[in-house]
Design a protein around this motif. Sequence first.
Motif, PDB file in Angstrom:
ATOM      1  N   ILE A   1       0.788  -1.429   0.029  1.00  0.00           N
ATOM      2  CA  ILE A   1      -0.095  -0.003  -0.032  1.00  0.00           C
ATOM      3  C   ILE A   1       0.981   1.486   0.144  1.00  0.00           C
ATOM      4  O   ILE A   1       0.495   2.254  -0.818  1.00  0.00           O
ATOM      5  N   PHE A   2       2.075   1.201   0.609  1.00  0.00           N
ATOM      6  CA  PHE A   2       2.838   2.470   0.857  1.00  0.00           C
ATOM      7  C   PHE A   2       4.078   2.377   0.138  1.00  0.00           C
ATOM      8  O   PHE A   2       4.634   1.145  -0.327  1.00  0.00           O
ATOM      9  N   VAL A   3       5.002   3.481  -0.382  1.00  0.00           N
ATOM     10  CA  VAL A   3       5.786   3.476  -1.125  1.00  0.00           C
ATOM     11  C   VAL A   3       6.961   2.733  -0.680  1.00  0.00           C
ATOM     12  O   VAL A   3       7.754   2.063  -1.216  1.00  0.00           O
ATOM     13  N   ASP A   4       7.219   2.943   0.797  1.00  0.00           N
ATOM     14  CA  ASP A   4       8.565   2.229   1.614  1.00  0.00           C
ATOM     15  C   ASP A   4       8.287   0.737   1.863  1.00  0.00           C
ATOM     16  O   ASP A   4       7.240   0.707   2.893  1.00  0.00           O
ATOM     17  N   PRO A   5       8.828  -0.020   1.371  1.00  0.00           N
ATOM     18  CA  PRO A   5       8.626  -1.429   1.643  1.00  0.00           C
ATOM     19  C   PRO A   5       8.572  -1.739   3.134  1.00  0.00           C
ATOM     20  O   PRO A   5       8.165  -2.757   3.665  1.00  0.00           O
ATOM     21  N   THR A   6       9.897  -1.111   3.676  1.00  0.00           N
ATOM     22  CA  THR A   6      10.024  -1.390   5.318  1.00  0.00           C
ATOM     23  C   THR A   6       9.035  -0.768   6.012  1.00  0.00           C
ATOM     24  O   THR A   6       8.787  -1.576   7.248  1.00  0.00           O
ATOM     25  N   GLY A   7       8.229  -0.135   5.888  1.00  0.00           N
ATOM     26  CA  GLY A   7       6.859   0.462   6.535  1.00  0.00           C
ATOM     27  C   GLY A   7       7.657   1.585   7.771  1.00  0.00           C
ATOM     28  O   GLY A   7       6.907   2.117   8.427  1.00  0.00           O
ATOM     29  N   GLY A   8       8.907   1.885   7.188  1.00  0.00           N
ATOM     30  CA  GLY A   8       9.370   2.974   8.157  1.00  0.00           C
ATOM     31  C   GLY A   8       8.692   4.461   7.976  1.00  0.00           C
ATOM     32  O   GLY A   8       8.543   5.127   8.812  1.00  0.00           O
ATOM     33  N   ASN A   9       8.353   4.625   6.820  1.00  0.00           N
ATOM     34  CA  ASN A   9       7.624   5.696   6.404  1.00  0.00           C
ATOM     35  C   ASN A   9       6.374   5.495   5.633  1.00  0.00           C
ATOM     36  O   ASN A   9       6.414   4.508   4.746  1.00  0.00           O
ATOM     37  N   LEU A  10       5.302   5.931   6.040  1.00  0.00           N
ATOM     38  CA  LEU A  10       3.811   5.678   5.499  1.00  0.00           C
ATOM     39  C   LEU A  10       3.482   6.467   4.489  1.00  0.00           C
ATOM     40  O   LEU A  10       2.372   6.772   4.213  1.00  0.00           O
ATOM     41  N   GLY A  11       4.370   7.041   3.654  1.00  0.00           N
ATOM     42  CA  GLY A  11       3.999   7.863   2.487  1.00  0.00           C
ATOM     43  C   GLY A  11       3.151   7.177   1.486  1.00  0.00           C
ATOM     44  O   GLY A  11       3.857   5.825   1.218  1.00  0.00           O
ATOM     45  N   TRP A  12       2.366   7.294   0.742  1.00  0.00           N
ATOM     46  CA  TRP A  12       1.833   6.684  -0.520  1.00  0.00           C
ATOM     47  C   TRP A  12       1.772   7.742  -1.708  1.00  0.00           C
ATOM     48  O   TRP A  12       1.850   8.819  -1.870  1.00  0.00           O
ATOM     49  N   GLU A  13       1.494   6.963  -2.731  1.00  0.00           N
ATOM     50  CA  GLU A  13       1.359   7.774  -4.011  1.00  0.00           C
ATOM     51  C   GLU A  13       0.236   6.866  -4.951  1.00  0.00           C
ATOM     52  O   GLU A  13       0.490   5.483  -4.781  1.00  0.00           O
ATOM     53  N   ARG A  14      -0.677   7.617  -5.756  1.00  0.00           N
ATOM     54  CA  ARG A  14      -1.754   7.156  -6.413  1.00  0.00           C
ATOM     55  C   ARG A  14      -1.880   7.778  -7.614  1.00  0.00           C
ATOM     56  O   ARG A  14      -1.493   9.034  -7.775  1.00  0.00           O
ATOM     57  N   THR A  15      -1.910   7.295  -8.775  1.00  0.00           N
ATOM     58  CA  THR A  15      -2.126   7.909 -10.022  1.00  0.00           C
ATOM     59  C   THR A  15      -3.516   7.336 -10.686  1.00  0.00           C
ATOM     60  O   THR A  15      -3.969   6.463 -10.732  1.00  0.00           O
ATOM     61  N   LEU A  16      -4.009   8.819 -11.202  1.00  0.00           N
ATOM     62  CA  LEU A  16      -5.274   8.434 -11.826  1.00  0.00           C
ATOM     63  C   LEU A  16      -4.758   9.134 -13.199  1.00  0.00           C
ATOM     64  O   LEU A  16      -3.882   9.891 -13.581  1.00  0.00           O
ATOM     65  N   PRO A  17      -5.932   9.004 -14.215  1.00  0.00           N
ATOM     66  CA  PRO A  17      -5.601   9.594 -15.543  1.00  0.00           C
ATOM     67  C   PRO A  17      -5.614  11.158 -15.401  1.00  0.00           C
ATOM     68  O   PRO A  17      -6.204  11.893 -14.834  1.00  0.00           O
ATOM     69  N   GLY A  18      -4.230  11.563 -15.830  1.00  0.00           N
ATOM     70  CA  GLY A  18      -3.658  12.983 -15.988  1.00  0.00           C
ATOM     71  C   GLY A  18      -3.224  13.663 -14.700  1.00  0.00           C
ATOM     72  O   GLY A  18      -3.239  14.853 -14.633  1.00  0.00           O
ATOM     73  N   VAL A  19      -3.363  12.886 -13.594  1.00  0.00           N
ATOM     74  CA  VAL A  19      -3.167  13.193 -12.186  1.00  0.00           C
ATOM     75  C   VAL A  19      -2.473  12.627 -11.067  1.00  0.00           C
ATOM     76  O   VAL A  19      -2.695  11.196 -11.384  1.00  0.00           O
ATOM     77  N   THR A  20      -1.316  12.695 -10.373  1.00  0.00           N
ATOM     78  CA  THR A  20      -0.789  12.022  -9.508  1.00  0.00           C
ATOM     79  C   THR A  20      -1.162  12.695  -7.832  1.00  0.00           C
ATOM     80  O   THR A  20      -1.078  13.877  -7.882  1.00  0.00           O
ATOM     81  N   LEU A  21      -1.314  11.708  -7.094  1.00  0.00           N
ATOM     82  CA  LEU A  21      -1.796  12.276  -5.844  1.00  0.00           C
ATOM     83  C   LEU A  21      -0.706  11.583  -5.044  1.00  0.00           C
ATOM     84  O   LEU A  21      -0.268  10.403  -5.031  1.00  0.00           O
TER      85      LEU A  21
END
Length: 473
Positions: free
Chosen positions: A254-274
């Motif tokens: 679910i999160f970008v850091d596979p170790t889980g030390g940081n729980l930041g995330w990213e999702r892409t939708l058509p034409g926009v990144t969150l």
Amino acid sequence: MTERSASRRAGPILHLRSHDAAGLRLAAIVIRPEDEACGPLRIDGNDHQPRRIATLEGLAIWRFDFRLAPGAPGYEFEGESFPVETELSGDLRLGFLSCNGEEIGDLDRDPAERDAMWERMRALHDERPFAVLIQGGDQIYADEVTQGHPLSDGWPEDLPRRAPTEEDLEDLAAHLRAGFVRRYMRGLSSAAVAALMGRVPTLAVWDDHDICDGWGSLPEKATDSAVGRTLFRVAREMYLLFQHGAVETEVAEIFVDPTGGNLGWERTLPGVTLRAPDLRSERRRRQVMGEAGWSLLERPAPEPEKMFLVSSVPLLGPRLSLVEAVMWVWPGMQKYEDDLRDQWQSRAHREDWKRALRAVIGLREAGPVTALSGEIHLATRAEMAAAPGPVHQLVASGIAHRAPPKGYARGLGWLGSLGEGPLSGHPIRILPLPGMRRRYVAERNFLVLERTGGAWSAVWQLEESGPTPPLAI
């Protein structure tokens, strides 16, 4: 009993896992008493069965994992239809909110008063549906969960005089867990909240009150103590479960850091990144994030189109370092030290702030970037000069937290008038909302972000003043 009785039922609550050509990949959690079964979720006449991912405080948390193809109308559950926006490539509507509660007595508030802005958001959704609901931090206020247990009653000021045993800490964890569950269930069982979250996939980043007031900016002898680490462990467990519909073993999915030390995330939708770096998990008194968090903030944008960057505390702000420099002159001001140190603009984080601004300028070179922030219980906006155009910041804070005094907003407005620019050639300006004179608005509020004909705009929904004119972003 001083607290309102929390509901024992909530959901479905949608969580956005990803989007691709096959459509939306979603998780939906349903919370019921543990002795009560959970029926299937139906899509296009096909039943999907849930699995139980947790049992706590007499509640079972069930989860459905499923996809909705582009153009699919939604799903059915317990005889009710839940329409979901699945056509995301054209016009698009996103919601942004933060600060869903208050530090003291939140469970005792009149639901009609507390959830008035949620009702307004629900009405807007009924007019034109939101595709995603972005939650910018402080989705609950957990400040009171430490009360009522001998190990944590005086924390963070007072620490236990003897080292607690493992048994003591597990007893504390159980006490804390019960407090977190009451607060999450209070919010998720609200009629207006439930109506939205069953139909709009959510994405949530946490901030300090999801753990405790000032987490990471408190003295490290408190946060690094056995009580502090137990509090963080339980808060993280509850954040994953209620705000992402997940358990610890699923963090890497679910999160970008596979170790889980940081729980930041990213999702892409058509034409926009969150994109949402986690500003709490790695925070220290002189550190906003560790390298895991920085790697997300500083990595290139996946496509040169629109990016919304969630910073749970405002990235572009006034010269709060001036307040820090003189706060020791006035008795009583020292209690705000942790609040000031929470901010990017703190003197303790000056180099981290410059690093973050350089990262955002790099993102802006690839495409338009708008920062979304909450935390300050006010509405405001800012711009930082950059090429090929400014970086916008939109602050929407206080969907349920009552607004601070107007004088507080005026004081911040005066600080904002002084200007700030820690990076040469990139001045920051705090600006009034469209149609407003003052830089900060002391009203409860949330944001509506819209893409129409390929152009993005933002509208603040203000409790007293109503919607602002659209701001092109």
